[in-house]
Enzyme design. Sequence first.
Site, PDB file in Angstrom:
ATOM      1  CB  THR A 154       0.407   4.100  12.732  1.00 20.00           C
ATOM      2  OG1 THR A 154       0.052   2.737  12.486  1.00 20.00           O
ATOM      3  CG2 THR A 154       0.607   4.799  11.405  1.00 20.00           C
ATOM      4  NE  ARG A 163      -4.204   7.855   2.335  1.00 20.58           N
ATOM      5  CZ  ARG A 163      -4.284   7.110   3.425  1.00 20.58           C
ATOM      6  NH1 ARG A 163      -5.350   6.317   3.608  1.00 20.58           N
ATOM      7  NH2 ARG A 163      -3.336   7.134   4.342  1.00 20.58           N
ATOM      8  CE  LYS A 231       2.028  -0.597   9.129  1.00 14.53           C
ATOM      9  NZ  LYS A 231       1.727   0.572   8.292  1.00 14.53           N
ATOM     10  CG  HIS A 255       0.417   4.419   5.869  1.00 17.09           C
ATOM     11  ND1 HIS A 255       0.510   4.312   7.226  1.00 17.09           N
ATOM     12  CD2 HIS A 255      -0.901   4.292   5.575  1.00 17.09           C
ATOM     13  CE1 HIS A 255      -0.703   4.163   7.745  1.00 17.09           C
ATOM     14  NE2 HIS A 255      -1.576   4.132   6.757  1.00 17.09           N
ATOM     15  NE  ARG A 258      -3.801   3.338   2.212  1.00 11.88           N
ATOM     16  CZ  ARG A 258      -4.944   3.228   1.516  1.00 11.88           C
ATOM     17  NH1 ARG A 258      -4.920   2.905   0.228  1.00 11.88           N
ATOM     18  NH2 ARG A 258      -6.106   3.444   2.101  1.00 11.88           N
ATOM     19  CG  ASP A 290       4.274  -1.978   5.831  1.00 13.08           C
ATOM     20  OD1 ASP A 290       4.917  -1.035   5.319  1.00 13.08           O
ATOM     21  OD2 ASP A 290       3.346  -1.778   6.624  1.00 13.08           O
ATOM     22  N   GLY A 292       4.451  -3.116  -0.432  1.00 12.93           N
ATOM     23  CA  GLY A 292       4.777  -3.702  -1.718  1.00 12.93           C
ATOM     24  C   GLY A 292       5.029  -5.195  -1.727  1.00 12.93           C
ATOM     25  N   GLY A 313      -0.365  -6.390   3.821  1.00 11.57           N
ATOM     26  CA  GLY A 313      -1.621  -5.661   3.855  1.00 11.57           C
ATOM     27  C   GLY A 313      -2.541  -5.959   2.696  1.00 11.57           C
TER      28      GLY A 313
END
Length: 370
Positions: A154, A163, A231, A255, A258, A290, A292, A313
């Site tokens: 990542t 967040r 990623k 992500h 996020r 990735d 959505g 995810g």
Amino acid sequence: MTRLAVTDFAAEARAVLDTSVWDWLDGGAEREWTVAGNRAALDRVALVPRVLADVSGCDTKTTLVDSGASLPVAIAPVAYHRLFHPEGELATARAAAAAGVPFTVGTLSSVGLEELAETGAVLWFQLYWLRDRGRLLDLVRRAEEAGVEALVVTVDVPFMGRRLRDAANGMTLPPTVHAALLDEGSSGRAHRSARDSSAIASHTAEIFSPAVTWHDIAWLRGQTRLPLLLKGVLDPEDAVRAAAEGARGVVVSNHGGRQLDQAVPAAMALPAVAEAVAGLPDSRFQVLVDSGIRSGSDILSALALGASGVLLGRPVIWGLAAGGESGCARVLSLLETELRNALGLAGCPDLRSATRLRVARMPYFPGKTP
């Protein structure tokens, strides 16, 4: 409760989870613009079906990196599955094994690698870049010994994004959940609450390095025989650089909204990334995506936009929260049904033909999906 679509599991998960845990899963950074943008971008994709093809037996099998897969899907890394179900990653891995798709074990897994390897699942290992390089290398060796087939590094989390839901909830791990691969037990920073802040974010700020560069990726490439996926790539130039540094692929990802709020939606970034790497000398280099993905039609759209496959995810975790292993299995089964249906109706007997579909863009009309 009726479970005819993957999104049906979201309401079930929300009903059984504590508010803070649901917000941790569902939320994104700051205004959550990018979370909404990921869905908006996918909802604008319009496919141009082909006709008069034999679609009596649509083939969904593929190879992701070096791993065989029954679907162009791998389970994305999500931390602390035991927040959502007592069996945690064990349940998710068993469902992945039954479905024939790779399962990505997170650095912040709440179950050990060795125990997960016993499930028979094809395992990938997601690596956050730790400040302690010796500790990081120990994780790589542990993954190799457990039979992991790829490292997913990542690269978009030098530190966690802001967040706000987590901060407002004072998100803290319960004593029964811990980062099993970091051997910190219940005394870690992630278990110590503080007002108006997330203990999980404080914990990762302590252990993640914000100073990782391409030189570190080159170093890692020299330390392991495992193929590397980077990623969190959104810029085509970064994808080309990843290939030059010896990576076997990238995951186009923000992500799940996020990290950087206002980051480009993954489905919008995907075509340019795929085009940039299309002519690389290493024909094995893959682009996954990735952020959505919620349905088989979304998977088909991703393939048409240039992806070799997707990482999934939140929907898998909805299934885990709603029904443990059987819930995860049902989510994956529904995705297979939806993908086969979408392939057939688009005139695609296999995944390769899906990559040749023409794509148009529609105005965005807000839907009902979460």
